[in-house]
Design a protein around this motif. Sequence first.
Motif, PDB file in Angstrom:
ATOM      1  N   VAL A 120       0.853  -1.191   0.000  1.00 34.53           N
ATOM      2  CA  VAL A 120       0.000   0.000   0.000  1.00 34.53           C
ATOM      3  C   VAL A 120       0.887   1.239   0.000  1.00 34.53           C
ATOM      4  CG1 VAL A 120      -1.940  -1.099   1.177  1.00 34.53           C
ATOM      5  CG2 VAL A 120      -0.142  -0.008   2.537  1.00 34.53           C
ATOM      6  N   GLY A 121       0.346   2.328  -0.534  1.00 37.52           N
ATOM      7  CA  GLY A 121       1.091   3.580  -0.563  1.00 37.52           C
ATOM      8  C   GLY A 121       0.783   4.359  -1.818  1.00 37.52           C
ATOM      9  N   ASP A 122       1.549   5.420  -2.029  1.00 40.53           N
ATOM     10  CA  ASP A 122       1.299   6.306  -3.165  1.00 40.53           C
ATOM     11  C   ASP A 122       2.156   5.976  -4.383  1.00 40.53           C
ATOM     12  OD1 ASP A 122       3.805   7.104  -2.341  1.00 40.53           O
ATOM     13  OD2 ASP A 122       3.212   9.134  -1.758  1.00 40.53           O
ATOM     14  N   GLY A 123       2.901   4.893  -4.323  1.00 41.02           N
ATOM     15  CA  GLY A 123       3.765   4.516  -5.444  1.00 41.02           C
ATOM     16  C   GLY A 123       5.205   4.950  -5.237  1.00 41.02           C
ATOM     17  N   PHE A 124       5.381   6.041  -4.518  1.00 41.18           N
ATOM     18  CA  PHE A 124       6.731   6.499  -4.193  1.00 41.18           C
ATOM     19  C   PHE A 124       7.181   5.897  -2.859  1.00 41.18           C
ATOM     20  CE2 PHE A 124       4.828   9.729  -6.893  1.00 41.18           C
ATOM     21  CZ  PHE A 124       5.789   9.850  -7.876  1.00 41.18           C
ATOM     22  N   ASN A 125       6.215   5.651  -2.005  1.00 42.25           N
ATOM     23  CA  ASN A 125       6.469   4.977  -0.734  1.00 42.25           C
ATOM     24  C   ASN A 125       5.445   3.858  -0.600  1.00 42.25           C
ATOM     25  OD1 ASN A 125       7.252   4.262   1.842  1.00 42.25           O
ATOM     26  ND2 ASN A 125       6.212   5.972   2.837  1.00 42.25           N
ATOM     27  N   CYS A 126       5.907   2.631  -0.773  1.00 40.02           N
ATOM     28  CA  CYS A 126       5.011   1.469  -0.716  1.00 40.02           C
ATOM     29  C   CYS A 126       5.375   0.603   0.485  1.00 40.02           C
ATOM     30  CB  CYS A 126       5.113   0.650  -2.004  1.00 40.02           C
ATOM     31  SG  CYS A 126       4.590   1.543  -3.487  1.00 40.02           S
ATOM     32  N   ARG A 127       4.367   0.196   1.213  1.00 40.10           N
ATOM     33  CA  ARG A 127       4.601  -0.568   2.434  1.00 40.10           C
ATOM     34  C   ARG A 127       3.910  -1.924   2.355  1.00 40.10           C
ATOM     35  NH1 ARG A 127       3.289   4.491   3.360  1.00 40.10           N
ATOM     36  NH2 ARG A 127       1.101   3.970   3.743  1.00 40.10           N
ATOM     37  N   GLY A 128       4.591  -2.940   2.897  1.00 42.40           N
ATOM     38  CA  GLY A 128       4.020  -4.278   2.951  1.00 42.40           C
ATOM     39  C   GLY A 128       3.296  -4.480   4.266  1.00 42.40           C
ATOM     40  N   ASN A 129       3.229  -5.728   4.734  1.00 38.56           N
ATOM     41  CA  ASN A 129       2.588  -5.943   6.029  1.00 38.56           C
ATOM     42  C   ASN A 129       3.516  -5.438   7.141  1.00 38.56           C
ATOM     43  OD1 ASN A 129       4.347  -8.103   7.016  1.00 38.56           O
ATOM     44  ND2 ASN A 129       3.308  -9.462   5.575  1.00 38.56           N
ATOM     45  N   ILE A 130       2.968  -5.274   8.319  1.00 34.73           N
ATOM     46  CA  ILE A 130       3.734  -4.627   9.384  1.00 34.73           C
ATOM     47  C   ILE A 130       4.936  -5.465   9.824  1.00 34.73           C
ATOM     48  CG2 ILE A 130       1.873  -3.161  10.232  1.00 34.73           C
ATOM     49  CD1 ILE A 130       1.231  -5.227  12.330  1.00 34.73           C
ATOM     50  N   PHE A 131       4.874  -6.769   9.627  1.00 34.79           N
ATOM     51  CA  PHE A 131       6.027  -7.613   9.945  1.00 34.79           C
ATOM     52  C   PHE A 131       7.198  -7.248   9.031  1.00 34.79           C
ATOM     53  CE2 PHE A 131       8.417 -11.682   9.778  1.00 34.79           C
ATOM     54  CZ  PHE A 131       8.662 -11.836  11.132  1.00 34.79           C
ATOM     55  N   GLN A 132       6.911  -7.051   7.743  1.00 39.02           N
ATOM     56  CA  GLN A 132       7.950  -6.637   6.797  1.00 39.02           C
ATOM     57  C   GLN A 132       8.466  -5.240   7.119  1.00 39.02           C
ATOM     58  OE1 GLN A 132       5.253  -7.207   3.432  1.00 39.02           O
ATOM     59  NE2 GLN A 132       6.686  -8.664   2.536  1.00 39.02           N
ATOM     60  N   GLU A 133       7.554  -4.357   7.491  1.00 38.22           N
ATOM     61  CA  GLU A 133       7.935  -2.969   7.745  1.00 38.22           C
ATOM     62  C   GLU A 133       8.825  -2.835   8.977  1.00 38.22           C
ATOM     63  OE1 GLU A 133       7.350  -0.390   5.581  1.00 38.22           O
ATOM     64  OE2 GLU A 133       6.809  -2.166   4.432  1.00 38.22           O
ATOM     65  N   LEU A 134       8.646  -3.715   9.950  1.00 37.80           N
ATOM     66  CA  LEU A 134       9.520  -3.690  11.127  1.00 37.80           C
ATOM     67  C   LEU A 134      10.979  -3.856  10.715  1.00 37.80           C
ATOM     68  CD1 LEU A 134       7.552  -5.952  13.650  1.00 37.80           C
ATOM     69  CD2 LEU A 134       7.900  -3.482  13.838  1.00 37.80           C
ATOM     70  N   GLN A 135      11.213  -4.763   9.804  1.00 30.06           N
ATOM     71  CA  GLN A 135      12.578  -5.058   9.361  1.00 30.06           C
ATOM     72  C   GLN A 135      13.175  -3.898   8.569  1.00 30.06           C
ATOM     73  OE1 GLN A 135      12.837  -8.253   6.539  1.00 30.06           O
ATOM     74  NE2 GLN A 135      14.994  -8.641   6.953  1.00 30.06           N
ATOM     75  N   ARG A 136      12.363  -3.219   7.782  1.00 28.10           N
ATOM     76  CA  ARG A 136      12.860  -2.176   6.885  1.00 28.10           C
ATOM     77  C   ARG A 136      13.202  -0.880   7.608  1.00 28.10           C
ATOM     78  NH1 ARG A 136       8.560  -1.255   2.451  1.00 28.10           N
ATOM     79  NH2 ARG A 136      10.105   0.291   1.826  1.00 28.10           N
ATOM     80  N   ASN A 137      12.645  -0.687   8.795  1.00 29.49           N
ATOM     81  CA  ASN A 137      12.825   0.574   9.515  1.00 29.49           C
ATOM     82  C   ASN A 137      13.813   0.378  10.663  1.00 29.49           C
ATOM     83  OD1 ASN A 137      12.519   2.904  11.131  1.00 29.49           O
ATOM     84  ND2 ASN A 137      10.438   3.210  10.378  1.00 29.49           N
ATOM     85  N   SER A 138      14.871   1.169  10.682  1.00 31.30           N
ATOM     86  CA  SER A 138      15.896   1.013  11.723  1.00 31.30           C
ATOM     87  C   SER A 138      15.340   1.289  13.115  1.00 31.30           C
ATOM     88  CB  SER A 138      17.075   1.955  11.438  1.00 31.30           C
ATOM     89  OG  SER A 138      16.651   3.309  11.445  1.00 31.30           O
TER      90      SER A 138
END
Length: 257
Positions: A120-138
């Motif tokens: 989900v997102g605007d195409g410039f910032n796309c996010r997966g499920n929150i489990f994936q997002e935990l890993q991507r964010n320091s």
Amino acid sequence: SAIDACGSSNGGCSAQAECRRTTPGNRVCVCSPGYTGDGIVCMEINPCLVNNGGCDRNAECTQIGPNQAVCNCLKGYSGDGKTCTYISLCLQNNGGCSEFAICNDTELTERTCTCKPKYVGDGFNCRGNIFQELQRNSNTSRFYFHLETLSIRDITGPGPFTLFVPHTDILNSDPRVKDWIAKGVMAQVLRYHMVSCASLLYKDLTAITNITSLHGDLIHISLSQNSLVLNNKAEIILSDAVGTNGVIHVINQILVP
């Protein structure tokens, strides 16, 4: 002696013509290179008027002198003007779109970015499920590390979920973490930071006083000095990181059940 027909005023020829003597007293007028006409009247040849001056059809032909022109590729194309190639914005760095987005060229110098399925997102910032997002964010990657280590997969499902994630620096520095791991209770601590069946944004939390965690214990929510505080201790410092199956809030303390 014979009269020189070219001897005066270029023989009546155009200034852009050459006067050539033929027979005594006669002459012909021949337009100079780059000009056309009968010699009496000579006009500049504009090469751009025929076949775009030999330029590519996606180039602009500009006359710079008699029968002389330059070719410049139009905006959105590259090349020497004789050959112009369409510049695809999507070919370089995915057109500036997210790595999880599809870039589509729409028209010259324009493109659209659309998040891939399951993002989900605007195409410039796309996010997966929150489990994936935990890993991507320091800020939240250490929480992800502990979930992975303990094989906790509660938040990989469709949700919705709300996570209150202690900042990575807190999880790295709090000495209690090692004790909880040694005692085998770290999974309980982690699940106390998870709420199921609801994706609660910051504004939603302002209207709630208690919510039940996956661990089973309540989390108390209050407002203190314009900040939301959990269990009268942990302040929400970053909020509303929305994924496909929930939302993540970062807190500055570890919640203890």
